[in-house]
Write a protein that holds these residues in place. Sequence first.
Motif, mmCIF file in Angstrom:
data_model
loop_
_atom_site.group_PDB
_atom_site.id
_atom_site.type_symbol
_atom_site.label_atom_id
_atom_site.label_comp_id
_atom_site.label_asym_id
_atom_site.label_seq_id
_atom_site.Cartn_x
_atom_site.Cartn_y
_atom_site.Cartn_z
ATOM 1 N N PRO A 93 0.949 -1.182 0.091
ATOM 2 C CA PRO A 93 -0.026 -0.203 0.049
ATOM 3 C C PRO A 93 0.808 1.249 -0.148
ATOM 4 O O PRO A 93 2.104 1.327 0.580
ATOM 5 C CB PRO A 93 -0.894 -0.101 1.277
ATOM 6 C CG PRO A 93 -0.098 -1.091 2.152
ATOM 7 C CD PRO A 93 0.701 -1.940 1.134
ATOM 8 N N LEU A 94 0.351 2.389 -0.561
ATOM 9 C CA LEU A 94 0.957 3.574 -0.828
ATOM 10 C C LEU A 94 0.807 4.322 0.636
ATOM 11 O O LEU A 94 1.828 5.340 1.076
ATOM 12 C CB LEU A 94 0.281 4.508 -1.655
ATOM 13 C CG LEU A 94 0.406 4.011 -3.283
ATOM 14 C CD1 LEU A 94 -0.204 4.965 -4.237
ATOM 15 C CD2 LEU A 94 1.695 3.648 -3.695
ATOM 16 N N GLY A 95 -0.017 3.953 1.661
ATOM 17 C CA GLY A 95 -0.134 4.559 2.842
ATOM 18 C C GLY A 95 -1.469 4.283 3.503
ATOM 19 O O GLY A 95 -1.934 3.239 3.173
ATOM 20 N N PRO A 98 -7.784 6.767 7.217
ATOM 21 C CA PRO A 98 -8.993 6.482 8.263
ATOM 22 C C PRO A 98 -9.620 5.288 7.520
ATOM 23 O O PRO A 98 -10.424 4.656 7.965
ATOM 24 C CB PRO A 98 -9.912 8.010 8.148
ATOM 25 C CG PRO A 98 -9.011 8.900 7.790
ATOM 26 C CD PRO A 98 -7.868 8.131 6.992
ATOM 27 N N GLU A 99 -9.602 5.116 6.174
ATOM 28 C CA GLU A 99 -10.357 3.831 5.698
ATOM 29 C C GLU A 99 -9.665 3.068 5.231
ATOM 30 O O GLU A 99 -9.708 2.143 4.318
ATOM 31 C CB GLU A 99 -11.151 4.580 4.386
ATOM 32 C CG GLU A 99 -12.147 5.528 4.547
ATOM 33 C CD GLU A 99 -12.762 6.042 3.340
ATOM 34 O OE1 GLU A 99 -12.232 5.834 2.277
ATOM 35 O OE2 GLU A 99 -13.707 7.014 3.434
ATOM 36 N N GLY A 100 -8.399 2.813 5.782
ATOM 37 C CA GLY A 100 -7.682 1.747 5.857
ATOM 38 C C GLY A 100 -6.258 1.880 4.960
ATOM 39 O O GLY A 100 -6.064 3.034 4.418
ATOM 40 N N PRO A 101 -5.792 1.019 4.149
ATOM 41 C CA PRO A 101 -4.733 0.726 3.404
ATOM 42 C C PRO A 101 -5.112 1.597 2.115
ATOM 43 O O PRO A 101 -6.216 1.346 1.516
ATOM 44 C CB PRO A 101 -4.164 -0.407 3.116
ATOM 45 C CG PRO A 101 -5.356 -1.408 3.313
ATOM 46 C CD PRO A 101 -5.919 -0.556 4.582
ATOM 47 N N VAL A 102 -4.082 2.686 1.480
ATOM 48 C CA VAL A 102 -4.507 3.193 0.331
ATOM 49 C C VAL A 102 -3.541 2.549 -0.831
ATOM 50 O O VAL A 102 -2.507 2.318 -0.816
ATOM 51 C CB VAL A 102 -4.043 4.698 0.308
ATOM 52 C CG1 VAL A 102 -4.013 5.277 -0.783
ATOM 53 C CG2 VAL A 102 -4.627 5.071 1.720
ATOM 54 N N PHE A 103 -4.429 2.233 -2.018
ATOM 55 C CA PHE A 103 -4.090 1.300 -3.046
ATOM 56 C C PHE A 103 -4.199 2.382 -4.285
ATOM 57 O O PHE A 103 -5.319 2.934 -4.285
ATOM 58 C CB PHE A 103 -4.473 0.059 -3.500
ATOM 59 C CG PHE A 103 -3.890 -0.758 -2.464
ATOM 60 C CD1 PHE A 103 -2.580 -1.782 -2.317
ATOM 61 C CD2 PHE A 103 -4.829 -1.122 -1.254
ATOM 62 C CE1 PHE A 103 -2.400 -2.564 -1.370
ATOM 63 C CE2 PHE A 103 -4.546 -2.096 -0.261
ATOM 64 C CZ PHE A 103 -3.245 -2.573 -0.448
ATOM 65 N N SER A 104 -3.256 2.531 -5.157
ATOM 66 C CA SER A 104 -3.633 3.335 -6.579
ATOM 67 C C SER A 104 -3.307 2.723 -7.698
ATOM 68 O O SER A 104 -1.950 2.275 -7.818
ATOM 69 C CB SER A 104 -3.002 4.676 -6.432
ATOM 70 O OG SER A 104 -3.306 5.411 -7.584
ATOM 71 N N SER A 105 -4.036 2.372 -8.654
ATOM 72 C CA SER A 105 -3.679 1.983 -10.014
ATOM 73 C C SER A 105 -2.763 2.690 -10.634
ATOM 74 O O SER A 105 -2.215 2.415 -11.854
ATOM 75 C CB SER A 105 -4.730 1.371 -10.794
ATOM 76 O OG SER A 105 -5.701 2.698 -11.078
ATOM 77 N N ARG A 106 -2.476 4.048 -10.273
ATOM 78 C CA ARG A 106 -1.734 4.960 -10.995
ATOM 79 C C ARG A 106 -0.169 4.629 -11.150
ATOM 80 O O ARG A 106 0.746 5.085 -12.241
ATOM 81 C CB ARG A 106 -1.964 6.199 -10.518
ATOM 82 C CG ARG A 106 -3.366 7.139 -10.829
ATOM 83 C CD ARG A 106 -3.291 8.291 -10.012
ATOM 84 N NE ARG A 106 -4.747 9.052 -10.164
ATOM 85 C CZ ARG A 106 -5.259 10.137 -9.781
ATOM 86 N NH1 ARG A 106 -4.249 10.659 -9.168
ATOM 87 N NH2 ARG A 106 -6.342 10.642 -10.053
ATOM 88 N N VAL A 107 0.082 3.810 -10.125
ATOM 89 C CA VAL A 107 1.661 3.397 -10.085
ATOM 90 C C VAL A 107 1.752 2.290 -11.171
ATOM 91 O O VAL A 107 3.079 2.136 -11.379
ATOM 92 C CB VAL A 107 1.893 3.151 -8.592
ATOM 93 C CG1 VAL A 107 1.538 4.297 -7.822
ATOM 94 C CG2 VAL A 107 1.112 1.891 -8.006
ATOM 95 N N LEU A 108 0.994 1.509 -11.530
ATOM 96 C CA LEU A 108 0.988 0.398 -12.499
ATOM 97 C C LEU A 108 1.569 1.170 -14.075
ATOM 98 O O LEU A 108 0.814 1.870 -14.731
ATOM 99 C CB LEU A 108 -0.409 -0.257 -12.692
ATOM 100 C CG LEU A 108 -0.918 -0.688 -11.570
ATOM 101 C CD1 LEU A 108 -2.134 -1.156 -11.753
ATOM 102 C CD2 LEU A 108 0.125 -2.060 -10.911
ATOM 103 N N PRO A 109 2.618 0.379 -14.481
ATOM 104 C CA PRO A 109 2.971 0.987 -15.737
ATOM 105 C C PRO A 109 2.104 0.836 -17.020
ATOM 106 O O PRO A 109 1.963 1.316 -17.889
ATOM 107 C CB PRO A 109 4.330 0.140 -16.117
ATOM 108 C CG PRO A 109 4.118 -1.136 -15.204
ATOM 109 C CD PRO A 109 3.299 -0.530 -13.994
#
Length: 222
Positions: A93-95, A98-109
């Motif tokens: 996770p990126l961080g 309050p709503e738990g771990p943060v994931f983002s597809s923007r880091v995917l190539p």
Amino acid sequence: MQMNSSVRLQRILLLCLLLCYPLSLVIPLAWSFENGIIENAQVAVLLAGLVLAGRAWRRGSRDGAAMLGLCALPVWFLLASRELSWGAVFLPPLGFGPEGPVFSSRVLPYRPLVPAIAGLLVLASLVVGWRHGVHRYLKRVVAGGGFPWLCVVIVLGAALGSTAGEGHVPAFARDWVAHSQALEELCELVGYVALVLAQGVVLRYRAPVKTPVSKRAAESIN
């Protein structure tokens, strides 16, 4: 028996949808986190829909039901991929918030290619469905009274509940949604189950057998 069973399941799902709001107030908040229990359950349901569609296609003989299963495969794949943030949940996770771990597809190539690939898959599904007359098969299901309309109502209700959970409600109603993330995830889970059930009902549809009329009876009618 099959129809009665599916109707009972649809009614149970409708009850589950109505229970999403009170359940969202009592379940642990961690269950609704990204990559949490409820979201993992959603992915499992979507993959089950994909497997069932694939089995209908492989076991069919290129009839309407089999080709409908083939056309549904890309849809289930895209829905499951979306819930997995297109693969981002498999990365650290990126961080945390309050709503738990943060994931983002923007880091995917490959993220910029996702819309184009998704569009091509949906287009291919529509083209295959049209060429093999899936729309005619669905028309027969509707005409024969075998279409699970209650599932449609449940999916629409789940979409409304999910929208409310995301905060897209009038200002006066926002205080009613105390645990918005839990409500959103629960509604989506029920909606996905309703989609799988609807697919099963449509794929297993059998046209009612017409009772033959004897020659004597036909003559007496004439």
